[in-house]
Enzyme design. Structure first.
Site, mmCIF file in Angstrom:
data_model
loop_
_atom_site.group_PDB
_atom_site.id
_atom_site.type_symbol
_atom_site.label_atom_id
_atom_site.label_comp_id
_atom_site.label_asym_id
_atom_site.label_seq_id
_atom_site.Cartn_x
_atom_site.Cartn_y
_atom_site.Cartn_z
ATOM 1 N N GLU A 38 -35.015 60.544 0.508
ATOM 2 C CA GLU A 38 -35.567 60.724 -0.836
ATOM 3 C C GLU A 38 -35.849 59.390 -1.529
ATOM 4 O O GLU A 38 -36.854 59.238 -2.225
ATOM 5 C CB GLU A 38 -34.616 61.540 -1.707
ATOM 6 N N HIS A 97 -27.852 30.489 -6.193
ATOM 7 C CA HIS A 97 -28.559 31.773 -6.279
ATOM 8 C C HIS A 97 -29.054 32.094 -7.688
ATOM 9 O O HIS A 97 -30.253 32.244 -7.897
ATOM 10 C CB HIS A 97 -27.653 32.901 -5.788
ATOM 11 N N ARG A 154 -42.250 77.649 -7.929
ATOM 12 C CA ARG A 154 -42.613 76.852 -6.747
ATOM 13 C C ARG A 154 -43.770 77.511 -6.006
ATOM 14 O O ARG A 154 -44.608 76.829 -5.415
ATOM 15 C CB ARG A 154 -41.419 76.639 -5.817
ATOM 16 N N HIS A 158 -25.685 71.629 -5.018
ATOM 17 C CA HIS A 158 -27.143 71.719 -5.009
ATOM 18 C C HIS A 158 -27.726 72.166 -6.350
ATOM 19 O O HIS A 158 -28.945 72.193 -6.502
ATOM 20 C CB HIS A 158 -27.607 72.676 -3.901
#
Lengths: 725, 725
Positions: free
Chosen positions: B464, B312, B408, B525
């Site tokens: 995403e 490889h 936004r 978040h």
């Protein structure tokens, strides 16, 4: 070894009898007198979950009501009839795990924690007797310092097994938990002593199913034949942008069959008997993981928002809630209502079952302690996050060696020396162990495989993102876990690394090939901004040791961390081993930065600082300056985070404020070094991507040479003198 | 809309006749006199690819020989018999695309580019007549400044369609290319004028198949029924850690059937007739993408390394090469041998076919220009990366408004105003368009769907990472593409963002919900370290505008970028629109940082600087200080990168070195702000993860209040005075 494609719902195995029988479900026909007259106690409990969720979201004026409304029957069925979980001790080691991967549906879990009467635990995991979630906590959903934050947070709310919200993370973490279950069983169970035999359940939604991390984790779970893992997929065909027809039309069930999972479909999430049947079959399936596809209706029962994306991420509105409650046969004006009999019903179901299972387990552990004191001791230390005695008894020391060895190689020696005395330190690489040198090479270590779950070398495959979440899952089951890849691929797993930091899990990420120094693989493989990106994550300790003895000290730091992930950043290329008689001891690593070499006479005219492979350049230039009669200092700075934790006096002793002639050198983005070189210092670093060439050519091309550093140091000295004059 | 599960190899559709017939393959029995006597010209070409690859890796003493040896027959078959590609003009717009997703096999591609006689192109895409890859370049494989770097790099080597190496990226990028093909066809083709009808081929390996990004991309490609996409999966059952049995036993073919792909198996990668048949069937399949599983042997022909992971990633060694060449019937001592007839054979095959196809295409475009001048003009501008006339003709201006609007929302207005005059600006979100406000709302925009490929609103689903790579693929086909998610999820797509930066693609990443200011969704978040992580990527321009008029100017900057990705970082919460009569014009955005508000009299005693939502705090405190008679300055600093590009005089005019009283404020990691506040300045930022609560509570908890900023500013003034005294 071949994984059969489809073992189907009727699969039975010889181990079947090993699993304890499930307590008989409470009689669903046994009705209770609810607010609207006679209705089944099942419906009453389910609608309590629904209405608590709707009310909490409305009160917070923020949140996700639709999924709790849809999945209330599912969580009710799972927890009340199956989950081996004692609300009185939510961290009991052999409990079944429940993961809410679609974490935005957090009210589903908070409602359940409240109704099941889950107790809070303190920092040591001891039950406090207080409720994990009170009705008052639910009324303060999403408010400051609430026990009920927007998404479930591990450590903040007892009974929350892992932090979720970023989609896919819960699914992948649950695979880590299931692997932990298998490893713990193999490691601790003995004839007559089944200490570990728990299952792992995860709820997931369309978003989880679309995220790549979930695919990676599912493929690995199928490969490892994790029969203790059950995902319940909430197929509601609605996402934020609209119907799944917009972007998602694959055959999820067929995909999971291809991964080697068993798949069942429950055509109506409200059909609790069919759901119970599917879970029952999962519990009889031992050789493959199970996916249960539950067809559901988001916002179930809300006449205008049922089956719409409007039910997903915003309050229903007072009027719609009223109408939904009417549909449920609920008092329309009641808020946060828990009808009589509901809490009692859970107490008789999950409460009693959990209590008995845990009591029996504790008795087993007592007898086990007598028969297997050593293993019992390990178990106790693990649960308390303590280290095994003698873990550092055979740490190597490295003699001075101008040729030296790569820090990936010295790390391999250190890691193996520790692991030999640390039975629950396990991990692996994303198909790069021969390159990252993270394999445990002693014979007893073995490989973790589908039929050999006691092995300590994990094989994640080329699935970095799932790997990061899986080690989180292992750590949540108290295993000390490490993973490994090239530093550049930390990007592939960043969301999982971050979540581990947010949860305060002591996982170890071993990242090798840490700079352009990896050479000819070129800019796609050469990290530039990865180190600063990891340093910027709150809570992580990054360490980039400069030589073999710093590697030893770095591991000492890493192993002692209890509530922080560590990133160990290592070189592919050899690094000279410094003569520690001539220079300072590597023990300074623990303080993040230390004076490695100092002016032989007088105050240093310049400070050269760096990390990892660049420290050797500093030392080389230091020697040249000393030969020229110029006093200099070399600061090795393996960990910014540890250095920032030191007191001002120490920091000023390493970087005296009055010495402004400073040069930093690091083969990465220079961002952040300003802090240490000051506004007049020089920074040697990467200002572009790297390039494919032998290392020697790259060092020249990008300016990591003694000549360049020497010139910068002299320029700094001249500037400082000029200013002083 | 339903995607049929399996259309199978015999699928035919009415459009079939629309595709031009493939030139008949050269007669395989037509033998050439090779170095070892008579052998088929096919074998001769194939073994030339193999031996060039082996020799180059050996000479570099670094690289991956095994896969080129295995896949030489496959690339030969594809390029020589099928690929619609003119070596004389490798950027001809309607060429078939070839992506080597297993980029470590780069020598496979370099050998092919050399043998097919691909010409180099200059910066404008014009053929130079020089060879893209000479035999000398191959001899300098992996050397400094070589045309043959370790992994294929777009822009460095003509004929390389995209940079690959990080696994999965090529696959996902190829989906973007296939989407581009469909969009271009729908947008430009007219009756009698088929300007776009190309296919996209990607080679991929086990690593690609395991990476989550590939799963995401494959699921979307199936959903979108991209019949112009063909992946050829090199199933060699070997990865770096050993046999795929270690970690990968899923049924890949079944998985792709679940995605809605057509799947064929070629049992032996050396069987070029069977491979040709499979590709032929792909070309007759118009409604679903195709996966061809090619069973291969890594290191084919090397007696000791065949089928081993040793083949490889390292050179075979001189002796093993000798033995392999003996197996091929090749002169054992010849190095870099291209036998007579090989180059000629390619010229007669791919060369002649490509030339004729392109000639016909150019003639079609000529006629098209006469009939559809407007579209032809668009096509020309696109190819030159020029902007449409009047793209900024309707940019809005925003009046002062203390309440203001979220960036936004202002961005949505600006984006729509631009897009209405920019026909090839297309994009979408990862299932968050209603939140990120990135939908093109004017009627003509429409949605890009499986049966409506002309729409401009893309729906990536909750994927995403694939999204990031897909916009790269769109950009590589000259479409101006944007994507969108929450800033926190930039982590999920970071490797693709980085690759776009490395390739210098002008994609636009729109990231909203840019701080703890998003509120109740909580720490999972709330971005903290994401902004600095993006700033640290070489080549990216990040912009975090402070109000609606800065948003306008930020878009002006973004649209004008030709060779850099932009990250536009926007708020969820409303931001006041500053009174630009009282304060400076937002045109300063183009310079990265500018003086927004300045001391009314005399020199400012303190500079407050920030980005995005925090600039309003600076302005508020500025007003208070002015009221108290304290002269202050506010610097809005939307883009560090643009500011760093300015000359010293400008930078010093914004941040005069003699004003050392400085405070920065940004709701993110403070790392890097030292550079601008200096060693004595103050930095207000995030030192931990965020928390779930309403924004007002969070601002107080984490110290983003006028009071806190005011106190810091006054402290700075006092410190500076003390020092001066």
């Amino acid at each position: 070894m071949k994984t059969p494609l489809y073992l189907g719902p009727r699969e039975k195995t010889v181990e079947e009898s090993a699993k304890p029988k499930i307590a008989a479900p409470p009689d669903a026909s046994q009705a209770a007198t609810g607010p609207q007259g006679r209705r089944s106690i099942d419906r009453l409990c389910i609608d309590t979950i629904r209405t608590l969720s709707m009310d909490a979201v409305q009160q917070a004026n923020s949140g996700h009501p639709g999924t709790p409304m849809a999945l209330a029957p599912v969580i009710y069925t799972l927890w009340q009839r199956f989950l081996r979980f004692d609300p009185a001790d939510p961290t009991w080691p052999d409990r079944d795990r429940f993961v809410l991967s679609n974490g935005h549906a957090s009210m589903l879990l908070y409602s359940m924690l409240h109704l099941a009467g889950v107790t809070a635990v303190d920092d040591r995991g001891e039950p406090t007797g207080e409720a994990a979630v009170t009705i008052d906590d639910i009324k303060h959903f999403r408010e400051i310092d609430s026990k009920c934050p927007g998404h479930p947070e591990y450590g903040l709310t007892s009974g929350v097994e892992t932090t979720t919200g970023p989609l896919g993370q819960g699914c992948a973490t649950s695979v880590g938990m299931a692997m932990a279950g298998r490893w713990l069983a193999q490691h601790f169970n003995r004839p007559d002593f089944v200490l570990f035999d728990h299952d792992v359940y995860a709820f997931c939604g369309d978003g989880d199913m679309m995220e790549g991390i979930t695919s990676e984790a599912a493929s690995l779970a199928g490969h490892l034949m994790l029969g203790n893992l059950c995902w319940i997929y909430d197929s509601n065909r609605i996402t934020i942008e609209g119907h799944t027809d917009l972007a998602f039309s694959e055959d999820v069930a067929a995909r999971f069959l291809a991964y080697g999972w068993s798949v069942h479909r429950v055509g109506d999430a409200n059909d609790i008997e069919r759901m119970a049947e599917a879970i029952e079959i999962f519990r009889r399936t031992h050789k493959v993981p199970t996916l249960i596809v539950a067809e559901s209706h988001i916002g179930y029962g809300a006449p205008h928002k049922h089956d719409t994306s409007a039910a997903h991420g915003e309050p229903l509105g007072e009027e719609e809630i009223r109408l939904a409650k009417r549909n449920y046969g609920w008092p329309e004006d009641a808020k946060f209502l828990v009808p009589d009999g509901v809490r009692e019903h859970f107490r008789r179901g999950i409460g009693r079952r959990g209590h008995e299972l845990r009591k029996a387990w504790l008795a087993r552990v007592e007898a086990y302690r007598a028969r297997h004191p050593d293993l019992a001791g390990q178990l106790e230390k693990m649960q308390k996050c303590e280290l095994p005695d003698g873990w550092d008894g055979e740490l190597p020391g490295f003699a001075a060696d101008p040729k030296g060895l790569a820090s990936r190689d010295s790390s391999a020696k250190v890691q193996n020396a520790i692991a030999a005395h640390f039975p629950w330190l396990i991990g692996g690489a994303a198909d790069l162990a021969p390159s990252t040198k993270t394999r445990l090479t002693f014979e007893a270590a073995g490989d973790f495989e589908a039929d050999k779950y006691g092995g300590r070398n994990l094989h994640f495959g080329i699935r970095e993102h799932a790997m990061g979440a899986i080690v989180n899952g292992l750590a949540l089951s108290k295993i000390r876990a490490y993973d490994s890849s090239f530093l550049i691929f930390s990007d592939y797993m960043k969301p999982a690394i971050r979540l581990g930091a947010l949860m305060g899990l002591p996982v170890v990420h071993i990242f090798t090939h840490d700079s352009i120094g990896l050479g000819q693989d070129g800019p796609t493989h050469q990290p530039v901004e990865q180190l600063i990106s990891l340093r910027a994550v709150p809570g992580i300790v990054t360490l980039r040791p400069a030589d073999a003895n710093e590697v030893v000290e770095a591991w000492r730091v890493v192993i002692r961390l209890k509530h922080q992930p560590a990133c160990l950043v290592l070189s592919r290329q050899p690094l000279p081993t410094f003569d520690r008689k001539r220079y300072a001891s590597a023990a300074g690593v623990a303080r993040g930065a230390y004076v490695l070499a100092d002016a032989e006479k007088g105050r240093p005219a310049v400070i050269m600082m760096g990390t990892g492979s660049e420290v050797a350049l500093c030392v080389e230039v230091y020697e040249r300056l000393e030969q020229e009669g110029i006093a200099a200092r070399v600061v090795s700075m393996p960990s910014w985070e540890l250095f920032e934790q030191q007191d001002r006096a120490y920091r000023d002793s390493v970087l005296p404020p009055d010495i402004t002639a400073r040069v930093s050198i690091e083969e990465g983005s220079v961002i952040g070094w300003d802090r240490y070189v000051g506004s007049t210092g020089a920074m040697i670093g990467m200002h572009s991507f790297g390039s494919s060439a032998p290392i020697k050519d790259l060092m020249k091309k990008f300016g990591f040479t003694p000549e360049k550093l020497l010139a910068a140091a002299k320029q700094q000295i001249a500037r400082a003198r000029e200013k002083a004059a």
